[in-house]
Design a protein around this motif. Structure first.
Motif, PDB file in Angstrom:
ATOM      1  N   PRO A 157      26.980  33.937  30.243  1.00  0.00           N
ATOM      2  CA  PRO A 157      26.435  32.623  30.597  1.00  0.00           C
ATOM      3  C   PRO A 157      25.208  32.721  31.503  1.00  0.00           C
ATOM      4  CG  PRO A 157      28.824  32.546  30.666  1.00  0.00           C
ATOM      5  CD  PRO A 157      28.459  33.984  30.448  1.00  0.00           C
ATOM      6  N   ALA A 177      30.388  21.144  22.446  1.00  0.00           N
ATOM      7  CA  ALA A 177      29.613  22.260  22.997  1.00  0.00           C
ATOM      8  C   ALA A 177      29.076  21.960  24.394  1.00  0.00           C
ATOM      9  CB  ALA A 177      28.454  22.613  22.063  1.00  0.00           C
ATOM     10  N   VAL A 234      24.788  22.864  29.786  1.00  0.00           N
ATOM     11  CA  VAL A 234      23.757  23.896  29.667  1.00  0.00           C
ATOM     12  C   VAL A 234      22.443  23.375  30.233  1.00  0.00           C
ATOM     13  CG1 VAL A 234      22.426  25.304  28.048  1.00  0.00           C
ATOM     14  CG2 VAL A 234      24.894  24.986  27.703  1.00  0.00           C
ATOM     15  N   LEU A 282      23.002  24.560  20.284  1.00  0.00           N
ATOM     16  CA  LEU A 282      24.267  25.235  20.570  1.00  0.00           C
ATOM     17  C   LEU A 282      25.137  25.109  19.332  1.00  0.00           C
ATOM     18  CD1 LEU A 282      24.898  23.885  24.184  1.00  0.00           C
ATOM     19  CD2 LEU A 282      23.671  25.959  23.494  1.00  0.00           C
ATOM     20  N   VAL A 286      21.864  29.312  19.655  1.00  0.00           N
ATOM     21  CA  VAL A 286      22.863  30.024  20.442  1.00  0.00           C
ATOM     22  C   VAL A 286      24.224  29.814  19.793  1.00  0.00           C
ATOM     23  CG1 VAL A 286      23.941  30.304  22.698  1.00  0.00           C
ATOM     24  CG2 VAL A 286      21.531  29.619  22.550  1.00  0.00           C
ATOM     25  N   TYR A 303      27.900  29.422  20.078  1.00  0.00           N
ATOM     26  CA  TYR A 303      28.544  28.914  21.288  1.00  0.00           C
ATOM     27  C   TYR A 303      30.033  28.627  21.088  1.00  0.00           C
ATOM     28  CZ  TYR A 303      27.686  27.139  26.001  1.00  0.00           C
ATOM     29  OH  TYR A 303      27.636  26.987  27.362  1.00  0.00           O
ATOM     30  N   PRO A 350      31.884  29.749  25.113  1.00  0.00           N
ATOM     31  CA  PRO A 350      30.856  29.573  26.137  1.00  0.00           C
ATOM     32  C   PRO A 350      30.801  30.705  27.156  1.00  0.00           C
ATOM     33  CG  PRO A 350      32.017  27.512  25.757  1.00  0.00           C
ATOM     34  CD  PRO A 350      32.760  28.560  24.996  1.00  0.00           C
ATOM     35  N   PRO A 375      28.406  33.629  24.991  1.00  0.00           N
ATOM     36  CA  PRO A 375      27.425  33.121  24.049  1.00  0.00           C
ATOM     37  C   PRO A 375      26.669  34.257  23.381  1.00  0.00           C
ATOM     38  CG  PRO A 375      26.606  32.892  26.275  1.00  0.00           C
ATOM     39  CD  PRO A 375      28.028  33.393  26.387  1.00  0.00           C
TER      40      PRO A 375
END
Length: 201
Positions: free
Chosen positions: A8, A38, A43, A156, A189, A191, A194, A197
């Motif tokens: 992360p 997500a 983020v 994501l 990404v 995801y 999380p 990633p």
């Protein structure tokens, strides 16, 4: 297609570096796109302080504050996935009040929220100004096939299984809205996890 595993923290560092590489003589409009499952807002929030530490003014906006009034949004009922896909977001208002003012030559004066969906009335927010070199961080679902004018887009990605598993029970009715969603993003990404990633490169 290559997949680069990240943590992360390194994901945040990677995104911050890409955003900070954008020219400072204007304003950077950045979208963090992803299903509610997500948590794209989390983020986007994680990018704020690192960007400010680099001297970048940051404005956070969520598409949840640019939904249409309930009379329009829920015209076909509260659980219509097609309406959720195509009719809930006030795209015109978002472009007019947020994205267009931050375009080259724009005023930089932005309305950070337009509609209070819970109260179903105008949010009554005041305009704020984002100076030169500033960054808009906009988050929300189903944004990247609408032709929004942005400098950087992040998606994501959730596998269908993860999307179904992570979507809250009271939001399962939205799942069909994602079945034909094919976003075109600058940064993708993976995801599903999380805490692990992975960047698609």
């Amino acid at each position: 297609m290559n997949i680069r595993p990240l943590t992360p923290a390194t994901l945040v560092a990677e995104l911050v570096a890409r955003i900070d590489a954008l020219p400072r003589d204007g304003r950077a409009r950045v979208v963090v796109d992803g299903a509610d499952a997500a948590a794209p807002g989390e983020v986007a929030d994680a990018l704020v302080d690192p960007l400010r530490a680099l001297g970048r003014p940051v404005l956070r906006v969520s598409t949840g504050d640019f939904l249409r009034p309930a009379s329009v949004r829920l015209e076909h009922g509260r659980f219509d996935p097609l309406a959720f896909r195509d009719e809930w977001l006030d795209v015109g208002g978002l472009v007019r009040e947020v994205l267009a003012p931050l375009a080259p030559g724009g005023t930089g004066r932005v309305l950070p929220s337009l509609w209070d969906a819970a109260a179903d009335r105008a949010s009554r927010a005041g305009y704020v100004e984002l100076g030169s070199g500033g960054v808009l961080l906009l988050d929300g679902p189903l944004l990247l096939d609408r032709g929004l004018p942005v400098e950087l887009s992040v998606h994501l990605w959730l596998s269908p299984g993860a999307l179904a598993r992570k979507t809250a029970a009271d939001r399962e009715w939205t799942l069909p809205a994602y079945s034909d969603y094919k976003p075109q993003a600058d940064v993708v990404v993976r995801y599903d996890h999380p805490d692990r990633p992975a960047l698609v490169v």
